[in-house]
Design a protein around this motif. Structure first.
Motif, PDB file in Angstrom:
ATOM      1  N   GLU A 134      -7.235  14.269   5.728  1.00 54.37           N
ATOM      2  CA  GLU A 134      -6.172  13.273   6.176  1.00 54.37           C
ATOM      3  C   GLU A 134      -6.447  11.974   5.753  1.00 54.37           C
ATOM      4  O   GLU A 134      -7.402  11.181   5.588  1.00 54.37           O
ATOM      5  CB  GLU A 134      -6.001  13.518   7.726  1.00 54.37           C
ATOM      6  CG  GLU A 134      -5.697  14.751   8.324  1.00 54.37           C
ATOM      7  CD  GLU A 134      -4.275  15.110   7.943  1.00 54.37           C
ATOM      8  OE1 GLU A 134      -3.450  14.081   8.048  1.00 54.37           O
ATOM      9  OE2 GLU A 134      -4.044  16.344   7.628  1.00 54.37           O
ATOM     10  N   PRO A 135      -5.326  11.192   5.262  1.00 55.05           N
ATOM     11  CA  PRO A 135      -5.470   9.870   4.865  1.00 55.05           C
ATOM     12  C   PRO A 135      -5.655   8.919   5.957  1.00 55.05           C
ATOM     13  O   PRO A 135      -5.134   9.165   7.007  1.00 55.05           O
ATOM     14  CB  PRO A 135      -3.980   9.759   4.019  1.00 55.05           C
ATOM     15  CG  PRO A 135      -3.258  10.599   4.537  1.00 55.05           C
ATOM     16  CD  PRO A 135      -3.964  11.886   5.090  1.00 55.05           C
ATOM     17  N   ASP A 136      -6.500   7.870   5.723  1.00 61.61           N
ATOM     18  CA  ASP A 136      -6.791   6.776   6.933  1.00 61.61           C
ATOM     19  C   ASP A 136      -5.467   5.878   6.869  1.00 61.61           C
ATOM     20  O   ASP A 136      -4.959   5.686   5.960  1.00 61.61           O
ATOM     21  CB  ASP A 136      -7.898   5.845   6.328  1.00 61.61           C
ATOM     22  CG  ASP A 136      -9.295   6.673   6.286  1.00 61.61           C
ATOM     23  OD1 ASP A 136      -9.534   7.619   7.082  1.00 61.61           O
ATOM     24  OD2 ASP A 136     -10.115   6.189   5.383  1.00 61.61           O
ATOM     25  N   ARG A 137      -5.189   5.731   8.259  1.00 60.22           N
ATOM     26  CA  ARG A 137      -4.005   5.000   8.461  1.00 60.22           C
ATOM     27  C   ARG A 137      -4.399   3.565   9.100  1.00 60.22           C
ATOM     28  O   ARG A 137      -5.179   3.283   9.597  1.00 60.22           O
ATOM     29  CB  ARG A 137      -3.081   5.812   9.577  1.00 60.22           C
ATOM     30  CG  ARG A 137      -2.678   7.101   8.992  1.00 60.22           C
ATOM     31  CD  ARG A 137      -1.766   7.844  10.012  1.00 60.22           C
ATOM     32  NE  ARG A 137      -1.443   9.300   9.568  1.00 60.22           N
ATOM     33  CZ  ARG A 137      -0.374   9.736   9.319  1.00 60.22           C
ATOM     34  NH1 ARG A 137       0.814   9.073   9.686  1.00 60.22           N
ATOM     35  NH2 ARG A 137      -0.274  10.846   9.147  1.00 60.22           N
TER      36      ARG A 137
END
Length: 68
Positions: free
Chosen positions: A65-68
């Motif tokens: 999951e991409p870092d937010r």
């Protein structure tokens, strides 16, 4: 007993004859090199069973999951 591949001859053909860089040469598949050298290659489409075998042998890594 198999004589194996003529690596010296293949490298001579690829690096000198085709003027490939070493990186380009080593990234080629045997079929790609054969085609570039003008050899006839029997390239058949990949069937479903072959594709399924590739998926089992080389499964995709889970996506992070991409870092937010």
């Amino acid at each position: 007993m198999s004589a194996g591949l003529d690596w010296a001859g293949l490298m001579q053909a690829g690096l000198h004859g085709l003027r490939l860089t070493p990186d380009q040469f080593w990234r080629l598949t045997p079929a790609e090199l054969a085609l570039m050298l003008g050899q006839r290659v029997d390239l058949r489409p990949l069937g479903r069973s072959g594709f399924d075998a590739l998926l089992r042998a080389f499964p995709d890594a889970p996506q992070k999951e991409p870092d937010r």
